[in-house]
Design a protein around this motif. Structure first.
Motif, PDB file in Angstrom:
ATOM      1  N   VAL A 316       0.849  -1.205   0.000  1.00  0.00           N
ATOM      2  CA  VAL A 316       0.000   0.000   0.000  1.00  0.00           C
ATOM      3  C   VAL A 316       0.877   1.245   0.000  1.00  0.00           C
ATOM      4  O   VAL A 316       0.624   2.206  -0.750  1.00  0.00           O
ATOM      5  CB  VAL A 316      -0.940  -0.008   1.225  1.00  0.00           C
ATOM      6  CG1 VAL A 316      -1.652   1.330   1.374  1.00  0.00           C
ATOM      7  CG2 VAL A 316      -1.952  -1.134   1.104  1.00  0.00           C
ATOM      8  N   LYS A 317       1.911   1.253   0.813  1.00  0.00           N
ATOM      9  CA  LYS A 317       2.787   2.420   0.916  1.00  0.00           C
ATOM     10  C   LYS A 317       3.607   2.636  -0.348  1.00  0.00           C
ATOM     11  O   LYS A 317       3.867   3.779  -0.741  1.00  0.00           O
ATOM     12  CB  LYS A 317       3.728   2.264   2.120  1.00  0.00           C
ATOM     13  CG  LYS A 317       3.018   2.279   3.470  1.00  0.00           C
ATOM     14  CD  LYS A 317       4.000   2.028   4.601  1.00  0.00           C
ATOM     15  CE  LYS A 317       3.313   2.054   5.957  1.00  0.00           C
ATOM     16  NZ  LYS A 317       4.264   1.764   7.071  1.00  0.00           N
ATOM     17  N   ASP A 322      -3.427   5.505  -5.592  1.00  0.00           N
ATOM     18  CA  ASP A 322      -4.257   5.258  -4.406  1.00  0.00           C
ATOM     19  C   ASP A 322      -4.982   3.927  -4.565  1.00  0.00           C
ATOM     20  O   ASP A 322      -5.922   3.809  -5.340  1.00  0.00           O
ATOM     21  CB  ASP A 322      -5.251   6.420  -4.250  1.00  0.00           C
ATOM     22  CG  ASP A 322      -6.179   6.244  -3.055  1.00  0.00           C
ATOM     23  OD1 ASP A 322      -5.985   5.281  -2.280  1.00  0.00           O
ATOM     24  OD2 ASP A 322      -7.104   7.065  -2.906  1.00  0.00           O
ATOM     25  N   VAL A 323      -4.559   2.914  -3.826  1.00  0.00           N
ATOM     26  CA  VAL A 323      -5.150   1.581  -3.951  1.00  0.00           C
ATOM     27  C   VAL A 323      -6.549   1.529  -3.343  1.00  0.00           C
ATOM     28  O   VAL A 323      -7.259   0.527  -3.507  1.00  0.00           O
ATOM     29  CB  VAL A 323      -4.259   0.496  -3.296  1.00  0.00           C
ATOM     30  CG1 VAL A 323      -2.892   0.474  -3.943  1.00  0.00           C
ATOM     31  CG2 VAL A 323      -4.151   0.706  -1.792  1.00  0.00           C
ATOM     32  N   PHE A 324      -6.960   2.593  -2.656  1.00  0.00           N
ATOM     33  CA  PHE A 324      -8.301   2.651  -2.068  1.00  0.00           C
ATOM     34  C   PHE A 324      -9.267   3.475  -2.926  1.00  0.00           C
ATOM     35  O   PHE A 324     -10.423   3.670  -2.541  1.00  0.00           O
ATOM     36  CB  PHE A 324      -8.233   3.235  -0.652  1.00  0.00           C
ATOM     37  CG  PHE A 324      -7.351   2.440   0.270  1.00  0.00           C
ATOM     38  CD1 PHE A 324      -7.764   1.221   0.782  1.00  0.00           C
ATOM     39  CD2 PHE A 324      -6.078   2.900   0.605  1.00  0.00           C
ATOM     40  CE1 PHE A 324      -6.953   0.483   1.621  1.00  0.00           C
ATOM     41  CE2 PHE A 324      -5.257   2.163   1.447  1.00  0.00           C
ATOM     42  CZ  PHE A 324      -5.690   0.946   1.952  1.00  0.00           C
ATOM     43  N   ILE A 448      -6.832   1.571   9.161  1.00  0.00           N
ATOM     44  CA  ILE A 448      -5.774   2.560   9.023  1.00  0.00           C
ATOM     45  C   ILE A 448      -6.379   3.894   8.581  1.00  0.00           C
ATOM     46  O   ILE A 448      -7.477   3.947   8.024  1.00  0.00           O
ATOM     47  CB  ILE A 448      -4.706   2.099   8.009  1.00  0.00           C
ATOM     48  CG1 ILE A 448      -5.294   1.978   6.594  1.00  0.00           C
ATOM     49  CG2 ILE A 448      -4.056   0.799   8.450  1.00  0.00           C
ATOM     50  CD1 ILE A 448      -4.247   1.749   5.516  1.00  0.00           C
ATOM     51  N   GLU A 449      -5.677   4.967   8.833  1.00  0.00           N
ATOM     52  CA  GLU A 449      -6.091   6.295   8.386  1.00  0.00           C
ATOM     53  C   GLU A 449      -5.442   6.567   7.031  1.00  0.00           C
ATOM     54  O   GLU A 449      -4.241   6.348   6.848  1.00  0.00           O
ATOM     55  CB  GLU A 449      -5.663   7.360   9.389  1.00  0.00           C
ATOM     56  CG  GLU A 449      -6.309   7.230  10.756  1.00  0.00           C
ATOM     57  CD  GLU A 449      -7.761   7.686  10.759  1.00  0.00           C
ATOM     58  OE1 GLU A 449      -8.144   8.431   9.827  1.00  0.00           O
ATOM     59  OE2 GLU A 449      -8.501   7.292  11.673  1.00  0.00           O
ATOM     60  N   ILE A 450      -6.234   7.028   6.080  1.00  0.00           N
ATOM     61  CA  ILE A 450      -5.700   7.343   4.754  1.00  0.00           C
ATOM     62  C   ILE A 450      -6.116   8.751   4.368  1.00  0.00           C
ATOM     63  O   ILE A 450      -7.065   9.317   4.915  1.00  0.00           O
ATOM     64  CB  ILE A 450      -6.180   6.346   3.680  1.00  0.00           C
ATOM     65  CG1 ILE A 450      -7.702   6.427   3.508  1.00  0.00           C
ATOM     66  CG2 ILE A 450      -5.753   4.929   4.024  1.00  0.00           C
ATOM     67  CD1 ILE A 450      -8.216   5.611   2.328  1.00  0.00           C
TER      68      ILE A 450
END
Length: 532
Positions: A316-317, A322-324, A448-450
């Motif tokens: 993800v990092k 943006d994978v979300f 997690i916070e995104i």
């Protein structure tokens, strides 16, 4: 008896002719296999199965109804005929509020069976053992049409699965496309309204649609699917399902992973062209509902393979996008599909209203091991879906049999149709009188916070176009032209601007199609062929 038998034979013959006409009007790839139309014969089959009436007619209070009360009310006191009073007043109340979107639907139930071990990434109990089976109920739906609308409309479709697990119900509420139309939930209400009917004319309005589309251009990746072959699957059995969101999951050691769910049809993907869909929809607007029912009734149980794309926290990092972001796919070459299990539907609804219309899918129905998704759209859906079910079905919608988990111990009391609390346990928490208590999980985990931005990127839409066959490109462009051609010229020009940013060839071909149709219409007017 002879007359009834002849009539039944004639009805079957007529129905067969309609089915043949539908099949003849479809392409070879759209034609599957012939099923006996058991959906049309359901009442006949019931009579054959029971042999005699199943019992004495009663009121809902259980009182038997006398023959004269059930057969004539002329010249009799209406107020003393409880059967008449009950049926009249119940008729006015047998509808509930319709879903604003995803109203028109089919449904069935069956099971999910684990075929591959994924306990290294997820501790959800229904996934913890190969060959483990979990009961499921599935609801398929078009997005925009009202109840009774055509199954063959060009539209995104819902693919929602309720897993009845030992830790409560898990609802996977997905779509037939791998991407969603927007990523900012602020614009979903207006997206739905722009897709609906013009409040003045009560007609669908292409100016409304394309005005919204061209003002929110992140939707164009979604439109590549909607106006492509994926826009009209050949029935629900041949339709895939996608979670859209990247879910956060956790294993028993407290380690996070991130997954997108894919449901791939074992029947293969099949689609209808716009012409086929129009022809079939005119003959049988319930085409997809009938197809699903008949396949299951004939013992040909549809099934799907469940896969996940898996990302670690480091993935993800490191990702360069943006994978979300729900308007983007996760590339399969970077994040390949990992098999999980098989979904099988082997039981038709016994009562459509009870099992399909009243099923309450909610993204917030999660189980330990599946935390949900951290994006804003998912958080918004947790609110809006729950609110929709509370509005439609009431505060105790979880007590409706199709929505009931295997067990529940809550402190929810009262409200309409509250059937849950049937003991004399305490009605408040905390208490010291042996009411239900929460469990402890030191590795519960938190989302997690995104941070997400509203930047535009058309690279995936361009790649999608590049990967299409020439035939698929022609159909996509033709569908764009047909829809855009009904919108005003300024909206066509706005759309072409975004098409050029996606792919120059796509824009040129759409523009050429629009100009050709415009000139063709003008020639018709010049020659007096237009409307007068």
């Amino acid at each position: 008896m002879t007359l009834n038998a002849d009539f039944t034979k004639m009805a079957k013959a007529i129905r067969l002719l309609v089915l043949v006409a539908v099949a003849a009007g479809s392409s070879a790839e759209a034609v599957d296999k012939y099923y006996e139309d058991l959906a049309s014969q359901q009442t006949v089959k019931f009579a054959e199965k029971t042999g005699t009436p199943i019992g004495i007619l009663t009121t809902s209070n259980g009182a038997p109804v006398e023959y004269r009360d059930a057969n004539v009310s002329l010249n009799r006191r209406i107020i003393t005929n409880e059967f008449l009073l009950e049926t009249l007043t119940h008729l006015n109340r047998q509808r509930i509020p319709e879903r604003v979107v995803h109203a028109n639907a089919a449904g069935a139930s069956g099971y999910f069976e684990v075929t591959h071990d994924i306990t290294d990434i997820c501790k959800a109990k229904f996934l913890n053992q190969i060959n483990k089976k979990t009961p499921v109920a599935v609801r398929f739906s078009t997005t925009i049409p009202n109840i009774g609308g055509s199954d063959t409309t060009r539209d995104g479709r819902g693919f929602a699965v309720k897993f009845y697990t030992e830790d409560g119900n898990f609802d996977l509420v997905g779509l037939s496309f791998p991407v969603f139309s927007i990523k900012d939930p602020l614009f979903f209400p207006t997206f739905a309204n722009a897709q609906g009917r013009n409040p003045a004319t009560f007609l669908t309005d292409d100016n409304m649609r394309w005005d919204f589309f061209t003002l929110r251009p992140e939707i164009f990746h979604f439109l590549m699917y909607r106006f492509g072959d994926e826009g009209i699957p050949d029935g629900y059995r041949h339709m895939p399902g996608f979670s859209i969101h990247t879910y956060q999951v956790i294993n028993e050691h407290g380690n996070y992973s991130f997954v997108r769910f894919h449901l791939v049809s074992n029947q293969g993907f099949k689609y209808l062209t716009s012409a086929e869909a129009t022809r079939i929809g005119g003959l049988d607007p319930d085409y997809a509902i009938r197809d699903l029912y008949n396949a299951i009734a004939n013992g040909d149980y549809p099934s799907w393979q469940l896969y996940v794309q898996v990302l670690s926290l480091e993935d993800v990092k490191r990702a360069d996008f943006d994978v979300f972001d729900t308007t983007r796919i996760l590339p399969l070459d970077k994040y390949p599909l990992r098999p999980v299990g098989q979904l099988v539907l082997n039981k038709n609804p016994v009562n459509y209203f009870a099992e399909v219309e009243q099923i309450a899918m909610c993204p917030n129905h999660l189980v330990p091991g599946i935390l949900g998704a951290p994006d804003q759209l998912f958080q918004s859906r947790r609110l809006s879906y729950r609110d929709a079910q509370l509005y439609r079905l009431g505060a105790n919608f979880q007590n409706i049999p199709i929505n009931c988990p295997f067990r529940s111990f809550t402190y929810n009391i009262n409200g309409l149709f509250n059937l849950e609390k049937t003991d004399d346990s305490p009605s408040y928490y905390p208490n010291t009188y042996n009411g239900p208590v929460p469990y402890v999980d030191v590795n519960k985990g938190e989302l997690i916070e995104i941070v997400q931005d509203s930047s535009l990127s058309f690279d995936q839409a361009a790649r999608h176009y590049d990967n299409l066959t020439e035939g698929a490109r022609e159909r996509l462009i033709g569908n764009f032209v047909d829809s855009l051609g009904k919108a005003s010229i300024n909206l066509q020009e706005r759309a072409l601007k975004w098409f050029r940013l996606i792919h120059e060839e796509l824009a040129e071909r759409v523009e050429h199609g629009l100009l050709y149709n415009r000139n063709k219409q003008q020639r018709s007017v010049d020659h007096g062929w237009g409307y007068r």
